[in-house]
Structure formats: C-alpha cells, structure tokens
Design an enzyme around this catalytic site. Structure first.
Site, short mmCIF file in Angstrom:
data_model
loop_
_atom_site.label_atom_id
_atom_site.label_comp_id
_atom_site.label_asym_id
_atom_site.label_seq_id
_atom_site.Cartn_x
_atom_site.Cartn_y
_atom_site.Cartn_z
N GLY A 32 0.81 -1.24 0.00
CA GLY A 32 0.00 0.00 0.00
C GLY A 32 0.83 1.28 0.00
N ASP A 34 2.52 2.50 2.38
CA ASP A 34 3.81 2.23 3.06
C ASP A 34 4.86 1.81 2.01
OD1 ASP A 34 4.62 0.01 5.90
OD2 ASP A 34 5.65 1.75 5.07
N1 APR Z 1 -0.83 7.83 -2.12
C1 APR Z 1 -1.93 8.06 -1.35
N2 APR Z 1 -2.70 7.08 -0.85
C2 APR Z 1 -2.36 5.80 -1.16
C3 APR Z 1 -1.22 5.48 -1.95
C4 APR Z 1 -0.45 6.56 -2.44
N3 APR Z 1 0.64 6.36 -3.20
N4 APR Z 1 -1.16 4.12 -2.07
C5 APR Z 1 -2.20 3.62 -1.40
N5 APR Z 1 -2.94 4.62 -0.86
C6 APR Z 1 -4.18 4.54 -0.07
C7 APR Z 1 -4.98 3.29 -0.20
O1 APR Z 1 -5.78 3.30 -1.39
C8 APR Z 1 -5.85 3.38 1.05
O2 APR Z 1 -6.98 4.20 0.80
O3 APR Z 1 -3.82 4.57 1.29
C9 APR Z 1 -4.93 4.10 2.05
C10 APR Z 1 -4.39 3.22 3.17
O4 APR Z 1 -4.25 1.89 2.69
P1 APR Z 1 -2.98 0.98 3.10
O5 APR Z 1 -1.79 1.50 2.45
O6 APR Z 1 -3.39 -0.44 2.83
O7 APR Z 1 -2.82 1.22 4.65
P2 APR Z 1 -3.64 0.64 5.89
O8 APR Z 1 -5.04 0.26 5.53
O9 APR Z 1 -3.44 1.64 6.98
O10 APR Z 1 -2.88 -0.72 6.25
C11 APR Z 1 -1.57 -0.62 6.74
O11 APR Z 1 -0.69 -2.08 5.08
O12 APR Z 1 0.97 -1.60 3.59
C12 APR Z 1 0.71 -2.20 4.80
O13 APR Z 1 2.73 -1.93 6.03
C13 APR Z 1 1.40 -1.50 5.94
O14 APR Z 1 0.87 -3.26 7.45
C14 APR Z 1 0.53 -1.94 7.08
C15 APR Z 1 -0.87 -1.93 6.48
#
Ligand code: APR
Length: 173
Positions: A32, A34
C-alpha cells in the site's frame, strides 16, 4: 475549515513539509502507501526506520524524507478494523492527533495524510473519514502554526467519502 483540503493524488509526489505514512508496528515497510513511500524515498528511509525500533498502534514517529519531495515522513500505525468494539476509533483519532503534534513540535506548516487504515486494515471508509476530518479540525482549532493539511485520497470512492465528511463538519468544527 479552509486549512483542510481533500485531494485526489499520490502522496509520494507532494512537496509538503511532511507526509504521513500508514505503517505497521514494525516500521519496516509493507504494501500500500507504506510500500509506495519506501520505494520513492529510497533505502535510507528503511535504514532510519530500523533505528526507531517500531511504533505502537495509534502513535507516530518521524524520519527524514530522503528522495521524496517531502522533507519528512511521519510514520503512524492505524488500527486494524476488528468490528468497532476494540477501541479502533480512539486509536485512529490518536494517529491523526499524534502525527499533527509531532509536526507542530518540529515546526512544520504543511502536512499530507493518506486515508489511514482504509486499505489493508479494513476500516469502514465513512467512519474513518469522519474521524480524520474531525480530529484534524480539532487540532487545527487550537493551533495557527499549521498552514495546510491535505487529506490525500488515492481513488474516487475515498475522495467522495472524505469530501462528504468535510461537508458535514460543523462550521465551528
Ligand atoms: N498515495 C496516497 N494514498 C495511497 C497510496 C499513495 N501512493 N497508495 C495507497 N494509498 C491509499 C490506499 O488506497 C488506502 O486508501 O492509502 C490508504 C491506506 O491503505 P494501506 O496503504 O493499505 O494502509 P492501511 O489500511 O493503513 O494498512 C496498513 O498495510 O501496507 C501495509 O505496512 C502497511 O501493514 C501496514 C498496512
């Protein structure tokens, strides 16, 4: 609250003082947003994250931004949605509050948040958006150092939910 702006964008492209990462408790990267932030920042970000020894859910830690256009990254750990009776709302609000307090402490003025916990962690979008908007507005009401908070949505569905949540915010909020 004109200091809050909802945008549809990739958070790794934003030239703000600090972008917030939706991390996990290890702070050692993931998928995601991260994964996107670590890819864009380069390997030095992970090296600095290793020195932080993790971060509990609801809290936040700050690093440099390295190859990112943003100067800093605040890593916060959102709650995993477990149905709503495990303190998820308070923990999500704490992510936004702790991140803003860290930014204020660092003397920063422009921040960008992704929709924390709304992806892999499964938080219901409308509830997460309301918590994000109301918590950011609450912190801003007591602070005039922060000039702008971008709530960065990565798709149209999230953008619509956040726009609705901001529209529902009472004018005094
Ligand atoms: N810019 C902005 N928003 C983004 C981007 C980006 N480049 N990439 C993804 N997103 C959005 C996703 O579409 C979602 O709406 O960020 C939001 C949060 O999603 P996740 O990244 O899956 O985060 P989260 O739901 O908090 O889960 C965290 O996921 O990646 C792993 O290491 C992380 O274990 C942790 C978990």
């Amino acid at each position: 609250m004109n200091r809050i702006q909802i945008i549809l964008d990739d958070i790794t492209c934003l030239s703000v003082d600090v972008i917030v990462n939706a991390a996990n408790e290890s702070l050692l990267g993931g998928g995601g947003v991260d994964g996107a932030i670590h890819r864009a920042a380069g390997h030095e970000l992970l090296a600095e994250c290793r020195t932080l020894k993790g971060c509990p859910t609801g809290q936040a830690k700050i690093t440099l931004g390295y190859q990112l256009p943003a100067r800093f990254v605040i890593h916060t750990v959102g709650p995993i949605w477990r149905g709503g009776a495990a303190g998820e709302a308070g923990l999500l609000a704490s992510c936004y509050r702790c991140s803003m307090e860290l930014a204020i402490g660092q003397g920063l003025a422009t921040l960008a948040f992704p929709s924390i916990s709304c992806g892999v962690y499964g938080y219901p979008l409308a509830q997460a958006a309301e918590i994000a908007v109301s918590t950011v507005a609450q912190v801003l009401s007591g602070n005039d150092q922060i000039r702008k908070v971008y709530l960065v949505c990565f798709n149209a569905e999230v953008f619509a939910a956040y726009t609705r949540a901001l529209g529902l915010l009472s004018p005094t909020g």
